[in-house]
Design a protein around this motif. Structure first.
Motif, PDB file in Angstrom:
ATOM      1  N   PHE A  17      -1.044  -0.493 -14.729  1.00 43.91           N
ATOM      2  CA  PHE A  17      -1.575  -1.788 -14.321  1.00 43.91           C
ATOM      3  C   PHE A  17      -1.401  -2.012 -12.832  1.00 43.91           C
ATOM      4  CE2 PHE A  17      -0.271  -6.089 -13.118  1.00 43.91           C
ATOM      5  CZ  PHE A  17      -1.496  -6.713 -13.212  1.00 43.91           C
ATOM      6  N   PHE A  18      -0.204  -1.751 -12.310  1.00 40.41           N
ATOM      7  CA  PHE A  18       0.037  -1.981 -10.882  1.00 40.41           C
ATOM      8  C   PHE A  18      -0.852  -1.083 -10.034  1.00 40.41           C
ATOM      9  CE2 PHE A  18       2.200  -1.126  -6.879  1.00 40.41           C
ATOM     10  CZ  PHE A  18       2.461  -2.416  -6.428  1.00 40.41           C
ATOM     11  N   LEU A  21      -4.450  -2.385 -10.261  1.00 42.26           N
ATOM     12  CA  LEU A  21      -4.638  -3.611  -9.497  1.00 42.26           C
ATOM     13  C   LEU A  21      -4.634  -3.319  -7.997  1.00 42.26           C
ATOM     14  CD1 LEU A  21      -4.964  -6.658  -9.456  1.00 42.26           C
ATOM     15  CD2 LEU A  21      -2.479  -6.877  -9.590  1.00 42.26           C
ATOM     16  N   ALA A  22      -3.767  -2.415  -7.567  1.00 40.03           N
ATOM     17  CA  ALA A  22      -3.732  -2.064  -6.151  1.00 40.03           C
ATOM     18  C   ALA A  22      -5.061  -1.449  -5.714  1.00 40.03           C
ATOM     19  CB  ALA A  22      -2.589  -1.089  -5.891  1.00 40.03           C
ATOM     20  N   LEU A  25      -7.639  -4.261  -5.472  1.00 42.65           N
ATOM     21  CA  LEU A  25      -7.394  -5.053  -4.271  1.00 42.65           C
ATOM     22  C   LEU A  25      -7.894  -4.344  -3.012  1.00 42.65           C
ATOM     23  CD1 LEU A  25      -3.820  -6.484  -4.918  1.00 42.65           C
ATOM     24  CD2 LEU A  25      -5.875  -7.831  -4.524  1.00 42.65           C
ATOM     25  N   LEU A  62      -6.950 -12.764  -6.655  1.00 42.78           N
ATOM     26  CA  LEU A  62      -6.511 -11.509  -7.271  1.00 42.78           C
ATOM     27  C   LEU A  62      -5.000 -11.358  -7.182  1.00 42.78           C
ATOM     28  CD1 LEU A  62      -9.253  -8.970  -6.115  1.00 42.78           C
ATOM     29  CD2 LEU A  62      -9.043 -10.135  -8.309  1.00 42.78           C
ATOM     30  N   LEU A  63      -4.400 -11.804  -6.091  1.00 41.37           N
ATOM     31  CA  LEU A  63      -2.941 -11.762  -5.979  1.00 41.37           C
ATOM     32  C   LEU A  63      -2.295 -12.699  -6.995  1.00 41.37           C
ATOM     33  CD1 LEU A  63      -2.620 -11.750  -2.087  1.00 41.37           C
ATOM     34  CD2 LEU A  63      -2.248  -9.823  -3.636  1.00 41.37           C
ATOM     35  N   GLY A  66      -2.435 -11.003 -10.304  1.00 40.37           N
ATOM     36  CA  GLY A  66      -1.428  -9.960 -10.359  1.00 40.37           C
ATOM     37  C   GLY A  66      -0.037 -10.504 -10.623  1.00 40.37           C
ATOM     38  N   PHE A  69       0.195 -11.507 -14.234  1.00 35.92           N
ATOM     39  CA  PHE A  69       0.256 -10.339 -15.107  1.00 35.92           C
ATOM     40  C   PHE A  69       1.657  -9.743 -15.123  1.00 35.92           C
ATOM     41  CE2 PHE A  69      -4.398  -9.469 -15.714  1.00 35.92           C
ATOM     42  CZ  PHE A  69      -4.310  -9.254 -17.081  1.00 35.92           C
ATOM     43  N   PHE A  70       2.324  -9.755 -13.977  1.00 37.19           N
ATOM     44  CA  PHE A  70       3.708  -9.279 -13.955  1.00 37.19           C
ATOM     45  C   PHE A  70       4.577 -10.106 -14.904  1.00 37.19           C
ATOM     46  CE2 PHE A  70       2.885  -7.817  -9.369  1.00 37.19           C
ATOM     47  CZ  PHE A  70       2.543  -6.556  -9.797  1.00 37.19           C
ATOM     48  N   GLY A 108       4.429  -9.136  -6.353  1.00 40.22           N
ATOM     49  CA  GLY A 108       3.434  -9.940  -5.646  1.00 40.22           C
ATOM     50  C   GLY A 108       3.489  -9.745  -4.142  1.00 40.22           C
ATOM     51  N   LEU A 111       1.928  -6.346  -3.217  1.00 38.38           N
ATOM     52  CA  LEU A 111       0.470  -6.418  -3.246  1.00 38.38           C
ATOM     53  C   LEU A 111      -0.057  -7.163  -2.022  1.00 38.38           C
ATOM     54  CD1 LEU A 111      -0.244  -7.154  -7.028  1.00 38.38           C
ATOM     55  CD2 LEU A 111      -0.582  -5.000  -5.806  1.00 38.38           C
TER      56      LEU A 111
END
Length: 238
Positions: A17-18, A21-22, A25, A62-63, A66, A69-70, A108, A111
């Motif tokens: 996921f991380f 997402l990165a 982004l 988006l941040l 994220g 989601f964490f 966060g 990101l």
């Protein structure tokens, strides 16, 4: 507590996921930088604090997603059942909660740094501009209150109902479509396009009005208070 924090960071950051997402982004950030930021906003330079702030405000939804989601790693029904076992250990449960929230905030922040690093590379490559210190204030004013508020509100909502965290992910997208008052215009990005025009000068120096600064400080404080309230509710539900 340090070992728990490091474990939670590894659990959050070393997963698909991380990484996914990165990548999203970076791709979206590249699109914004090359399609919007490169032109400058409101007659300012592309590397002005105003254009940089506009870039960050476009990345903020988006941040926000994220960050929430964490939190789902800790607020899901499975995680809440596991928390019952953790509460039986000698370490105070508050320290577990603090370590987890700190790990989520670290994710966060990482990101956010990724987004800012991409902008720094863009400015250096396209304009040979490296005055990054002038961009610190708009970055802090835009991201810090929003991310802390996302953490606190998401943590509290997750203790009430885990699915509320997913619903809350839509908040910044809805705010972007609303005609918010000027004092809250940092939330939909219009501050960075409207306020420099109101100053009446070409490419003005970055300035944050007192009412907008107060609103961001209040938002930061509310986020911290909600985080404490979420922890209190979690203990009450045990």
């Amino acid at each position: 507590m340090g070992k728990i924090f490091r474990y939670e960071c590894r659990r959050l950051l070393w997963n698909k996921f991380f990484i996914g997402l990165a990548v999203v982004l970076l791709l979206y950030g590249a699109l914004v930088l090359h399609a919007v930021t490169i032109l400058g906003v409101s007659h300012t330079a592309p590397f002005s604090p105003w254009s940089f702030g506009d870039y960050l405000s476009r990345m903020l939804p988006l941040l926000w997603v994220g960050m929430l989601f964490f939190l789902t790693f800790y607020t899901s029904p499975k995680a809440r059942r596991a928390a019952v076992l953790m509460d039986a250990t000698p370490m105070p449960s508050r320290q577990y909660a603090l370590a987890r929230c700190a790990a989520a905030l670290t994710g966060g922040v990482l990101l956010s740094l990724l987004c800012m690093g991409e902008a720094a590379v863009f400015y250096g490559r396209m304009f040979h501009w490296y005055g990054w210190g002038s961009l610190l204030l708009p970055a802090l004013a835009t991201l810090l209150p929003a991310l802390v508020f996302a953490l606190g509100s998401g943590w509290l909502l997750g203790q009430i109902r885990p699915w509320l965290v997913y619903v809350w992910m839509a908040a910044p997208f809805l705010l972007a479509a609303l005609p918010l008052p000027e004092v809250l215009s940092l939330w939909n990005g219009r501050f960075f396009t409207a306020y420099p025009l109101a100053l009446g000068t070409l490419d003005p120096a970055f300035a944050l009005p007192a009412d907008a600064a107060t609103a961001q400080v209040v938002l930061l404080a509310v986020g911290a208070a909600l985080l404490a309230a979420g922890d209190s509710r979690r203990k009450a539900m045990r």
